[in-house]
Motif scaffolding. Structure first.
Motif, PDB file in Angstrom:
ATOM      1  N   ARG A 244      64.549   4.935   9.978  1.00 20.37           N
ATOM      2  CA  ARG A 244      64.572   3.539   9.532  1.00 20.37           C
ATOM      3  C   ARG A 244      64.644   3.493   8.003  1.00 20.37           C
ATOM      4  N   ALA A 245      65.030   2.307   7.509  1.00 20.56           N
ATOM      5  CA  ALA A 245      64.994   1.999   6.069  1.00 20.56           C
ATOM      6  C   ALA A 245      65.760   3.022   5.223  1.00 20.56           C
ATOM      7  N   ILE A 246      65.128   3.553   4.181  1.00 18.40           N
ATOM      8  CA  ILE A 246      65.835   4.425   3.240  1.00 18.40           C
ATOM      9  C   ILE A 246      66.345   5.690   3.946  1.00 18.40           C
ATOM     10  N   ARG A 247      65.682   6.109   5.015  1.00 21.01           N
ATOM     11  CA  ARG A 247      66.101   7.320   5.747  1.00 21.01           C
ATOM     12  C   ARG A 247      67.472   7.089   6.369  1.00 21.01           C
ATOM     13  N   LEU A 248      67.629   5.897   6.960  1.00 23.18           N
ATOM     14  CA  LEU A 248      68.908   5.541   7.566  1.00 23.18           C
ATOM     15  C   LEU A 248      69.991   5.531   6.476  1.00 23.18           C
ATOM     16  N   SER A 249      69.652   4.931   5.334  1.00 24.10           N
ATOM     17  CA  SER A 249      70.620   4.817   4.232  1.00 24.10           C
ATOM     18  C   SER A 249      71.010   6.183   3.684  1.00 24.10           C
ATOM     19  N   LEU A 250      70.037   7.073   3.533  1.00 22.28           N
ATOM     20  CA  LEU A 250      70.331   8.355   2.875  1.00 22.28           C
ATOM     21  C   LEU A 250      70.862   9.401   3.841  1.00 22.28           C
ATOM     22  N   TYR A 251      70.286   9.466   5.040  1.00 20.38           N
ATOM     23  CA  TYR A 251      70.592  10.604   5.908  1.00 20.38           C
ATOM     24  C   TYR A 251      71.583  10.268   7.011  1.00 20.38           C
ATOM     25  N   TYR A 252      71.716   8.993   7.373  1.00 22.17           N
ATOM     26  CA  TYR A 252      72.630   8.708   8.471  1.00 22.17           C
ATOM     27  C   TYR A 252      73.871   7.937   8.018  1.00 22.17           C
ATOM     28  N   SER A 253      73.670   6.912   7.191  1.00 17.54           N
ATOM     29  CA  SER A 253      74.825   6.064   6.868  1.00 17.54           C
ATOM     30  C   SER A 253      74.948   5.809   5.367  1.00 17.54           C
ATOM     31  N   PRO A 254      75.153   6.889   4.564  1.00 18.37           N
ATOM     32  CA  PRO A 254      75.293   6.659   3.124  1.00 18.37           C
ATOM     33  C   PRO A 254      76.463   5.748   2.780  1.00 18.37           C
ATOM     34  N   GLN A 255      77.462   5.669   3.685  1.00 20.27           N
ATOM     35  CA  GLN A 255      78.604   4.782   3.393  1.00 20.27           C
ATOM     36  C   GLN A 255      78.159   3.317   3.416  1.00 20.27           C
ATOM     37  N   ILE A 256      77.217   2.988   4.311  1.00 27.50           N
ATOM     38  CA  ILE A 256      76.704   1.607   4.365  1.00 27.50           C
ATOM     39  C   ILE A 256      75.849   1.344   3.120  1.00 27.50           C
ATOM     40  N   PHE A 257      75.074   2.345   2.724  1.00 31.79           N
ATOM     41  CA  PHE A 257      74.226   2.228   1.526  1.00 31.79           C
ATOM     42  C   PHE A 257      75.108   2.024   0.284  1.00 31.79           C
ATOM     43  N   ARG A 258      76.184   2.819   0.197  1.00 28.15           N
ATOM     44  CA  ARG A 258      77.085   2.707  -0.976  1.00 28.15           C
ATOM     45  C   ARG A 258      77.715   1.313  -1.029  1.00 28.15           C
ATOM     46  N   ALA A 259      78.160   0.828   0.132  1.00 30.55           N
ATOM     47  CA  ALA A 259      78.784  -0.514   0.169  1.00 30.55           C
ATOM     48  C   ALA A 259      77.775  -1.569  -0.272  1.00 30.55           C
ATOM     49  N   GLN A 260      76.524  -1.395   0.152  1.00 27.52           N
ATOM     50  CA  GLN A 260      75.501  -2.380  -0.233  1.00 27.52           C
ATOM     51  C   GLN A 260      75.245  -2.324  -1.739  1.00 27.52           C
TER      52      GLN A 260
END
Ligand code: PEP
Ligand code: MG
Length: 441
Positions: A244-260
């Motif tokens: 969940r949260a930052i873990r999802l952003s960093l380890y699973y979906s960095p492309q979604i994190f980058r877009a955000q």
């Protein structure tokens, strides 16, 4: 707003008489705003309550008063979806139940009306606090921010006298947009687009002018699941301990994190933006996130897109790990935001949504208070501003403790803002410190 539910076809018929003869005339005389709905058949009460309580979030004070027997209470309570924002009150009228003795009925009516009248006085007294800075009796200044979940709520925050947005939970943006997409097309979509996010963040920043706006990156997973094409639901035994949260952003979906982050930086030229990272548990996560943010800045430069390179990036302190090591996290964080909801949940090992262990969920537990105190001390030593954005920030009793510990920035549901301002105005800072000290033993 008071919502009365009256059942004119009850067996005793008392509800309607009580309403027409006693209650409505007083409300009119005292100029108390109300709405009344009449039920037509059994089951209507549940539906009416559902309708009313669904709108409770947008009301300052949603109070449902049902007139009827104990069956009515049961029906009514079943319809209340938003218990957090709805107060439920009941005036018994029936003849075949415990409440039905005439004397008791009139006593209860009197009691309810008395409560309504004093609530009205209090609501009027609160109005003057909306536009005043928050200070204690002896002039110590506090900043009171709002928690929001949609861009539109920024206007509501201003109406309630917010000094800015302390927490924009962006996951609701994702959840609402994807649900709508699914409803309209019946299909899965990929995550919310950079463009749609940019428009949403820009809107909040523009509404808030030069006031600070803290936008938290996606805090999905756990109890907030996003069912989209590129973020499938995971089978996890303990989702709250999972991806969940930052873990999802960093380890699973960095492309979604980058877009955000791209959307956030693009919006940054429209106001006073701060970016907040959820569920941090160690320094390496912050370093990785900051590295990705630097990459996003470079890509924007290459694309000749304007942005503010100095947007402060802060972290949520909502795990015991983060609180205990807040001295190590401080040099990497521009600010701390204490998420007391998760901090309590994780420290006490109590799922905050699980009603069977609800009595064990206690924000005043000494372990939680000590972690908060540790964080404040470390933040002060490293000159890192610290705020509280969990439910404790909007609760009068806990604000006494937090303020006494040194917290001067609080972020809460918009409608709580005048309530907390009023409460602070009645205490001196030394009184708050004394009260707070007692809770730490
Ligand atoms: C918290 O955990 O206190 C918090 C503010 O975050 P959320 O409630 O969105 O998990
Ligand atoms: Mg949290």
């Amino acid at each position: 707003m008071y919502h009365f539910i009256v059942n004119p076809v009850s067996r005793s018929g008392k509800g309607l008489i009580l309403w027409q003869k006693k209650i409505e005339p007083i409300l009119k005389k005292k100029n108390i705003p109300y709405r009344v709905e009449y039920t037509k058949q059994r089951g209507d009460t549940t539906e009416l309550c559902r309708k009313i309580s669904a709108s409770a979030k947008n009301e300052d004070n949603c109070i449902i008063v049902a007139l009827g027997g104990d069956g009515t209470v049961n029906d009514a309570v079943q319809g209340i979806e938003d218990f957090e924002n709805t107060t439920f009150s009941f005036i018994p009228t029936g003849s075949g139940n415990d409440f039905a003795k005439d004397m008791k009925i009139s006593k209860n009516v009197k009691k309810t009306l008395k409560k309504i009248l004093s609530a009205k006085k209090y609501a009027e007294a609160l109005k003057k606090f909306k536009d005043q800075p928050a200070t204690t009796e002896d002039g110590t200044l506090f900043k009171i921010y709002a928690n929001i979940g949609t861009p539109e709520e920024a206007a509501v925050a201003l109406e309630h006298g917010a000094d800015g947005i302390g927490l924009f939970r962006t996951e609701f943006l994702f959840m609402n947009a994807l649900q709508e997409f699914k409803r309209e097309t019946g299909a899965f979509s990929n995550s919310l687009s950079e463009e749609a996010q940019f428009e949403a963040y820009k809107k909040v920043l523009q509404i808030m002018g030069d006031k600070p706006v803290t936008i938290r990156t996606l805090d999905a997973g756990g109890d907030k699941l996003i069912d989209s094409g590129d973020m499938p639901l995971f089978e996890e035994k303990n989702p709250l301990m999972g991806l969940r949260a930052i873990r999802l952003s960093l380890y699973y979906s960095p492309q979604i994190f980058r877009a955000q982050l791209r959307a956030l930086y693009r919006a940054s030229v429209y106001g006073n933006l701060r970016i907040l990272l959820p569920l941090i548990t160690d320094v390496s996560q912050v370093e990785t996130a900051l590295g990705i943010a630097r990459g996003v800045q470079l890509s924007l430069k290459e694309d000749n897109i304007p942005f503010n390179p100095d947007v402060p990036i802060g972290i949520m302190i909502e795990t015991a790990a983060a609180a205990v090591c807040s001295d190590c996290l401080a040099p990497h964080s521009k600010f701390f935001s204490l998420g007391t909801n998760d901090l309590t949940q994780y420290t006490l090992c109590v799922d905050r949504e699980n009603t069977t262990v609800a009595p064990l969920y206690n924000e005043f537990n000494l372990a939680v208070l000590r972690l908060i105190k540790t964080t404040i001390t470390n933040a002060e030593e490293h000159n890192v501003p610290v705020s509280v954005c969990g439910e404790m920030a909007g609760n009068k009793e806990s604000v006494i403790i937090l303020a006494g510990m040194g917290i001067r920035n609080l972020s809460m549901a918009p409608k709580k803002i005048p309530v907390i301002k009023e409460m602070l105005s009645r205490f001196s800072i030394s009184e708050l410190k004394n009260l707070s000290n007692r809770s730490l033993f």
